[in-house]
Design an enzyme around this catalytic site. Sequence first.
Site, PDB file in Angstrom:
ATOM      1  N   SER A   2       8.552 -12.082  -8.247  1.00  0.00           N
ATOM      2  CA  SER A   2       9.674 -11.741  -9.094  1.00  0.00           C
ATOM      3  C   SER A   2      10.934 -12.194  -8.484  1.00  0.00           C
ATOM      4  O   SER A   2      11.004 -12.550  -7.373  1.00  0.00           O
ATOM      5  CB  SER A   2       9.564 -10.142  -9.125  1.00  0.00           C
ATOM      6  OG  SER A   2      10.504  -9.522  -9.816  1.00  0.00           O
ATOM      7  N   GLY A   3      11.977 -12.011  -9.439  1.00  0.00           N
ATOM      8  CA  GLY A   3      13.253 -13.048  -8.863  1.00  0.00           C
ATOM      9  C   GLY A   3      14.270 -11.934  -8.438  1.00  0.00           C
ATOM     10  O   GLY A   3      15.494 -12.503  -8.317  1.00  0.00           O
TER      11      GLY A   3
ATOM     12  N   THR B  88      21.391   2.199 -14.175  1.00  0.00           N
ATOM     13  CA  THR B  88      20.894   0.673 -14.218  1.00  0.00           C
ATOM     14  C   THR B  88      19.483   0.607 -13.840  1.00  0.00           C
ATOM     15  O   THR B  88      18.908  -0.090 -14.438  1.00  0.00           O
ATOM     16  CB  THR B  88      21.739  -0.143 -13.301  1.00  0.00           C
ATOM     17  OG1 THR B  88      23.114   0.007 -13.402  1.00  0.00           O
ATOM     18  CG2 THR B  88      21.453  -1.425 -13.090  1.00  0.00           C
TER      19      THR B  88
ATOM     20  N   ASP C 177      -3.337  -9.227   7.356  1.00  0.00           N
ATOM     21  CA  ASP C 177      -2.352  -9.759   8.132  1.00  0.00           C
ATOM     22  C   ASP C 177      -1.478  -8.991   8.614  1.00  0.00           C
ATOM     23  O   ASP C 177      -0.347  -9.375   9.215  1.00  0.00           O
ATOM     24  CB  ASP C 177      -1.578 -10.552   6.777  1.00  0.00           C
ATOM     25  CG  ASP C 177      -1.220  -9.369   5.853  1.00  0.00           C
ATOM     26  OD1 ASP C 177      -0.211  -9.161   5.527  1.00  0.00           O
ATOM     27  OD2 ASP C 177      -2.371  -8.741   5.016  1.00  0.00           O
TER      28      ASP C 177
ATOM     29  N   LEU D 272       6.329 -12.705 -12.920  1.00  0.00           N
ATOM     30  CA  LEU D 272       7.080 -12.233 -13.957  1.00  0.00           C
ATOM     31  C   LEU D 272       8.032 -13.183 -14.321  1.00  0.00           C
ATOM     32  O   LEU D 272       8.931 -13.622 -13.431  1.00  0.00           O
ATOM     33  CB  LEU D 272       7.972 -11.071 -13.336  1.00  0.00           C
ATOM     34  CG  LEU D 272       7.077  -9.912 -12.571  1.00  0.00           C
ATOM     35  CD1 LEU D 272       7.894  -8.685 -12.104  1.00  0.00           C
ATOM     36  CD2 LEU D 272       5.973  -9.464 -13.721  1.00  0.00           C
TER      37      LEU D 272
ATOM     38  N   LEU E  43      -4.043  -1.301  -0.961  1.00  0.00           N
ATOM     39  CA  LEU E  43      -4.126  -1.988  -2.338  1.00  0.00           C
ATOM     40  C   LEU E  43      -4.390  -3.408  -1.467  1.00  0.00           C
ATOM     41  O   LEU E  43      -3.727  -3.904  -0.958  1.00  0.00           O
ATOM     42  CB  LEU E  43      -2.802  -2.322  -2.884  1.00  0.00           C
ATOM     43  CG  LEU E  43      -2.863  -3.189  -4.031  1.00  0.00           C
ATOM     44  CD1 LEU E  43      -3.695  -3.003  -5.161  1.00  0.00           C
ATOM     45  CD2 LEU E  43      -1.342  -3.514  -4.329  1.00  0.00           C
ATOM     46  N   ALA E  44      -5.749  -3.857  -1.930  1.00  0.00           N
ATOM     47  CA  ALA E  44      -6.375  -5.082  -1.070  1.00  0.00           C
ATOM     48  C   ALA E  44      -6.128  -6.341  -1.632  1.00  0.00           C
ATOM     49  O   ALA E  44      -6.402  -6.559  -2.813  1.00  0.00           O
ATOM     50  CB  ALA E  44      -7.843  -4.860  -0.929  1.00  0.00           C
TER      51      ALA E  44
ATOM     52  N   ARG F  32      17.229   1.890 -16.771  1.00  0.00           N
ATOM     53  CA  ARG F  32      17.255   1.064 -17.988  1.00  0.00           C
ATOM     54  C   ARG F  32      16.265  -0.171 -17.527  1.00  0.00           C
ATOM     55  O   ARG F  32      15.600  -0.784 -18.614  1.00  0.00           O
ATOM     56  CB  ARG F  32      18.635   0.470 -18.162  1.00  0.00           C
ATOM     57  CG  ARG F  32      19.666   1.385 -18.697  1.00  0.00           C
ATOM     58  CD  ARG F  32      21.044   0.598 -18.936  1.00  0.00           C
ATOM     59  NE  ARG F  32      21.852   1.627 -19.693  1.00  0.00           N
ATOM     60  CZ  ARG F  32      23.270   1.176 -19.762  1.00  0.00           C
ATOM     61  NH1 ARG F  32      23.723   0.130 -19.268  1.00  0.00           N
ATOM     62  NH2 ARG F  32      23.834   1.860 -20.429  1.00  0.00           N
TER      63      ARG F  32
ATOM     64  N   CYS G  34       0.860  -1.330   0.049  1.00  0.00           N
ATOM     65  CA  CYS G  34      -0.075  -0.010  -0.026  1.00  0.00           C
ATOM     66  C   CYS G  34       0.768   1.532  -0.044  1.00  0.00           C
ATOM     67  O   CYS G  34       2.182   1.130  -0.283  1.00  0.00           O
ATOM     68  CB  CYS G  34      -0.828  -0.071   1.210  1.00  0.00           C
ATOM     69  SG  CYS G  34      -1.923  -1.570   1.548  1.00  0.00           S
TER      70      CYS G  34
ATOM     71  N   ASN H  44       2.673  -0.795   5.273  1.00  0.00           N
ATOM     72  CA  ASN H  44       2.627  -1.040   3.679  1.00  0.00           C
ATOM     73  C   ASN H  44       3.404  -2.424   3.879  1.00  0.00           C
ATOM     74  O   ASN H  44       4.620  -2.413   4.146  1.00  0.00           O
ATOM     75  CB  ASN H  44       3.457   0.059   3.111  1.00  0.00           C
ATOM     76  CG  ASN H  44       3.855  -0.149   1.962  1.00  0.00           C
ATOM     77  OD1 ASN H  44       3.335  -0.935   0.887  1.00  0.00           O
ATOM     78  ND2 ASN H  44       4.803   0.405   1.180  1.00  0.00           N
ATOM     79  N   GLY H  45       2.667  -3.327   3.346  1.00  0.00           N
ATOM     80  CA  GLY H  45       3.556  -4.701   2.961  1.00  0.00           C
ATOM     81  C   GLY H  45       2.617  -5.830   3.392  1.00  0.00           C
ATOM     82  O   GLY H  45       1.261  -5.936   3.417  1.00  0.00           O
ATOM     83  N   GLU H  46       3.108  -6.806   3.579  1.00  0.00           N
ATOM     84  CA  GLU H  46       2.618  -8.185   3.718  1.00  0.00           C
ATOM     85  C   GLU H  46       3.494  -9.176   4.898  1.00  0.00           C
ATOM     86  O   GLU H  46       4.613  -9.045   4.929  1.00  0.00           O
ATOM     87  CB  GLU H  46       2.574  -9.168   2.641  1.00  0.00           C
ATOM     88  CG  GLU H  46       1.975  -8.578   1.313  1.00  0.00           C
ATOM     89  CD  GLU H  46       0.598  -8.423   1.269  1.00  0.00           C
ATOM     90  OE1 GLU H  46       0.080  -8.815   2.206  1.00  0.00           O
ATOM     91  OE2 GLU H  46       0.039  -7.371   0.812  1.00  0.00           O
TER      92      GLU H  46
END
Length: 574
Positions: A367-368, A342, A97, A233, A50-51, A345, A2, A74-76
């Site tokens: 994501s990685g 970086t 949570d 992703l 952001l739910a 880009r 959020c 803001n987070g999980e």
Amino acid sequence: MCGIFAAYKHENVQDFKQRALQLSKRIRHRGPDWSGNTVRNSTILAHERLAIVGLDSGAQPITSPCGDYILSVNGEIYNHIQIREQFPDYGFKTLSDCEPIIPLYLKYDTEAPKHLDGMFAWCLYDAKKDRIIAARDPIGITTMYMGRSSISPKTVFFASELKCLVDDCDDIVAFPPGHVYDSETDKITRYFNPDWIDEERIASQPLDLMAIRTSLETAVRKRLMAEVPYGVLLSGGLDSSLIAAIASRETEKANRDLNVDEYDADGAKNLAGIDDQGNLHAGGWSRVHSFAIGLPNAPDLQAARKVAKFIGSIHHEHTFTLQEGLDALDDCIYHLETYDVTTIRASTPMFLLSRKIKAQGVKMVLSGEGSDEIFGGYLYFAQAPSAAEFHIESVKRVKNLHLADCLRANKSTMAWGLEARVPFLDRDFLDLCMNIDPKEKMINQKEGRIEKYILRKAFDTSDDPNAKPYLPEEILWRQKEQFSDGVGYSWIDGLKDTAEKVISDEMFANPKPHWGNDIPTTKEAYWYRLKFDALYPQATAAATVMRWIPKADWGCAEDPSGRYAQIHEQHVQA
């Protein structure tokens, strides 16, 4: 994920409230689902939601049953189910949570963040003590800034993004990861103290390939906690492909093995997350959706297709043109709040892709990020003169992720209200892998040990004929491509060519006086700095930026593109 904004001890908080709401509105892209605010004493907390978990009852700020404690997060928090079980008499009001942070604070005070497993930045106001506590996750996956104003010297400001603070604060810092602020002492102190955090302490634990595999699988499973559709992703590189493969397996397993109703026998909604037996309870889709972007026929797109077909994901491929990328630069820099070459880009394609993903009804992706820092995956690590120096550089890169790849992943996705979760930066996975003897991570092409060899080997099932492979062999052993290269080599070439046209030799020879010693060394960097200054002219803004460059004293080229590394298959001279 959020957006949060807080002002503690404002001298006239009621008059400031409308200004605070306007500042919070600047980050509504992070939380388009709902806005909330609470004013108590001389403090205001604002939240843009952001739910993803606790959809029906997780609006923030969250107030304790007694009304004395107000929380904006803001987070999980991935271990929220286990934390709730520690406080059976608390009287939780929501299924969020994040709510368990309040009873954790009541029990552990400023030690509360130590007990959280997740990605987070939060402010908790204690109205009884007129005290604010602020904390950020151990690595800085979630962004947060802290500011002060000479006009209102007693006030301390916090916000998810720089843009909320630059007009009102003349002293701004990126809140340090793994730290907690306490207004009673007016100090920021480190709460995250793993043994590997000291880069001078060289790791020595023996290699356990199965432990790496099991730990990463657990990390992915935790991050599938959601009540909304999610995806991955997928660039087709090793890191994103492994995450996608594991996510596909875990999603299939959760749908096959668990028969859990959305509501319990009493009509109460069940919690999303990992239960005490390690099983995943989540909503979303029955099959993983994967998303890729690149210029037409880019290396990443071709590889991502192979992976998606192999793991059985529902694949979505998007392309962009060089001109579309160039047109997005100003918006991208506005959201990123950096002028690092970086980061810009790599972020621009990710920024474009995130918009496409959100338009397809997805709110969360895996994501990685983090793998290259943990395992020394950047190709310049091949030039490390010793295992000890390899390890020192790896630890430094992990500790600076909040100013580089974590910043990119967070802001380029949250620009469109899309949350990115990063399994490689799981706390337990870090503790395991950052303590492995760096001799095991060294790149030695003569011996066939390419970059991230031990991570690849951990998921190589070729010696077990009964095991289902995680990835095609050509993907598992594909050479590292930095995302900005993999989307198409002409992307970086196009950026450089455009900068050459825009920035004259005379301009480049005369840097701006206010840049001080932070002088761009290429026309591309000069161009980005001009764009940043136009968006953020305040002197405090640039102080939060770190430039990402390979290690110069290893004889590395300054250009961060992987193609300038000596071992790259498409090596180019600097």
